[in-house]
Design a protein around this motif. Structure first.
Motif, PDB file in Angstrom:
ATOM      1  N   ARG B  69       0.852  -1.183   0.000  1.00  0.00           N
ATOM      2  CA  ARG B  69       0.000   0.000   0.000  1.00  0.00           C
ATOM      3  C   ARG B  69       0.885   1.229   0.000  1.00  0.00           C
ATOM      4  O   ARG B  69       1.983   1.226   0.577  1.00  0.00           O
ATOM      5  CB  ARG B  69      -0.848   0.044   1.261  1.00  0.00           C
ATOM      6  N   LEU B  70       0.363   2.294  -0.574  1.00  0.00           N
ATOM      7  CA  LEU B  70       1.150   3.505  -0.698  1.00  0.00           C
ATOM      8  C   LEU B  70       1.602   4.040   0.669  1.00  0.00           C
ATOM      9  O   LEU B  70       2.770   4.393   0.852  1.00  0.00           O
ATOM     10  CB  LEU B  70       0.338   4.564  -1.441  1.00  0.00           C
ATOM     11  N   SER B  71       0.699   4.057   1.623  1.00  0.00           N
ATOM     12  CA  SER B  71       1.077   4.626   2.920  1.00  0.00           C
ATOM     13  C   SER B  71       2.024   3.703   3.686  1.00  0.00           C
ATOM     14  O   SER B  71       2.914   4.170   4.394  1.00  0.00           O
ATOM     15  CB  SER B  71      -0.174   4.912   3.750  1.00  0.00           C
ATOM     16  N   GLU B  72       1.849   2.386   3.520  1.00  0.00           N
ATOM     17  CA  GLU B  72       2.808   1.451   4.102  1.00  0.00           C
ATOM     18  C   GLU B  72       4.201   1.717   3.544  1.00  0.00           C
ATOM     19  O   GLU B  72       5.198   1.736   4.273  1.00  0.00           O
ATOM     20  CB  GLU B  72       2.432   0.006   3.748  1.00  0.00           C
ATOM     21  N   LEU B  73       4.230   1.932   2.244  1.00  0.00           N
ATOM     22  CA  LEU B  73       5.497   2.174   1.564  1.00  0.00           C
ATOM     23  C   LEU B  73       6.152   3.445   2.097  1.00  0.00           C
ATOM     24  O   LEU B  73       7.362   3.487   2.341  1.00  0.00           O
ATOM     25  CB  LEU B  73       5.231   2.293   0.067  1.00  0.00           C
TER      26      LEU B  73
END
Lengths: 163, 163
Positions: B69-73
């Motif tokens: 996921r973008l925010s995980e990244l």
DNA sequence: ATAGTTATATCACGCACTTATACAAAGGTT
DNA sequence: AACCTTTGTATAAGTGCGTGATATAACTAT
């Protein structure tokens, strides 16, 4: 690129081998990956919001090798001369480095690290050392020993780069 | 395995001895300095004018661990979410990564590495591996052996970081 | 002196990050 | 159902740090 093919010597010889043989037997890609991962590790251990990577590297260079001409410093750090001019201005404004005149050549700017710069390096290093120590403490003893044993060799490896 | 033969450390076999004692006996500052220097070494081996350090690191993360996921990244790479949004946009425009939808949650953007991204990593790695190999070839055999022997341990050290 | 070279500074610009904020989708409450 | 709250991503404005092109000052040679 060239395959060396030094593997002709017996790889089972335990006593005094472990030279290029070991290295050739290793996948070079794996070598690059391991170094990439160490790189990322150290990068994440970096105090964020502090000074830039180039600024820290420049201060370390000045700490290790003494005063540098501005353009020499630019070449050493792999940035352009205008970038180094600006960086030195920032370092100077922050009190971390000083511009000095060269009595023999009025064009030249000699850059030297200031006391505050040394202190900043010390502080960064202490913080990083602490985190590294914690990480190493979580490793199995044999791994710790292998890493500690490789440190002098890694230092000599780093010496090979033009700096 | 290889007999390391490092001058500044205990020449006895590393398997059983040399735990935290070795580490404690070492100046922690020296530990940090060695890692700093390896960091600088790898940074200088980096292909310049290519992609940013964060971009490369992000691609490596996607390569190692699959879609994120973008925010995980963003959290993994230690940048803010807007920074990752922009970075993913750049990577996407360059064809190195892809945005995918999450069928279970319409808000989520799942990022995956594209084939061109894998190829770029391969090319960078090959270039770096070549330069590293050249440098290592210039070291004394005992140093090479010590570094090669430490690679698995360094990998496990890198595993300790949250990623 | 005049011309050419060298060392640094300045200018105009772009990339990559930051914080603050907007917007859209999901979940909970009544 | 309609309404708020929370969550995930995008956008906006500003800043730090890099680039290439060019200006300026100092040294060198003729």
């Amino acid at each position: 690129m060239a395959e060396t093919g030094i593997d002709s010597t017996d790889p089972a010889d335990p006593g005094e081998v472990a030279g290029l043989d070991e290295l050739d037997r290793l996948d070079r890609t794996q070598l690059a990956i391991s170094f990439e991962r160490v790189f990322t590790l150290v990068r994440r251990l970096n105090p964020q919001g502090d000074i830039s990577l180039t600024a820290a590297s420049t201060l370390r260079t000045l700490e290790r090798h003494g005063p540098y001409r501005l353009s020499e410093l630019a070449a050493t750090e792999g940035v352009t001369q205008p970038a180094m001019t600006q960086l030195v201005s920032r370092l100077e404004k922050a009190g971390l480095a000083q511009r000095c005149a060269d009595p023999a050549d009025g064009r030249v700017v000699v850059v030297r690290i200031a006391d505050a710069g040394r202190e900043l390096l010390l502080a960064r290093r202490a913080a990083r050392a602490e985190k590294l120590y914690e990480l190493l403490s979580a490793l199995p003893p044999a791994d710790r020993a292998a890493i500690v044993a490789a440190l002098p060799a890694l230092d000599r490896l780093a010496d090979l780069l033009p700096s």
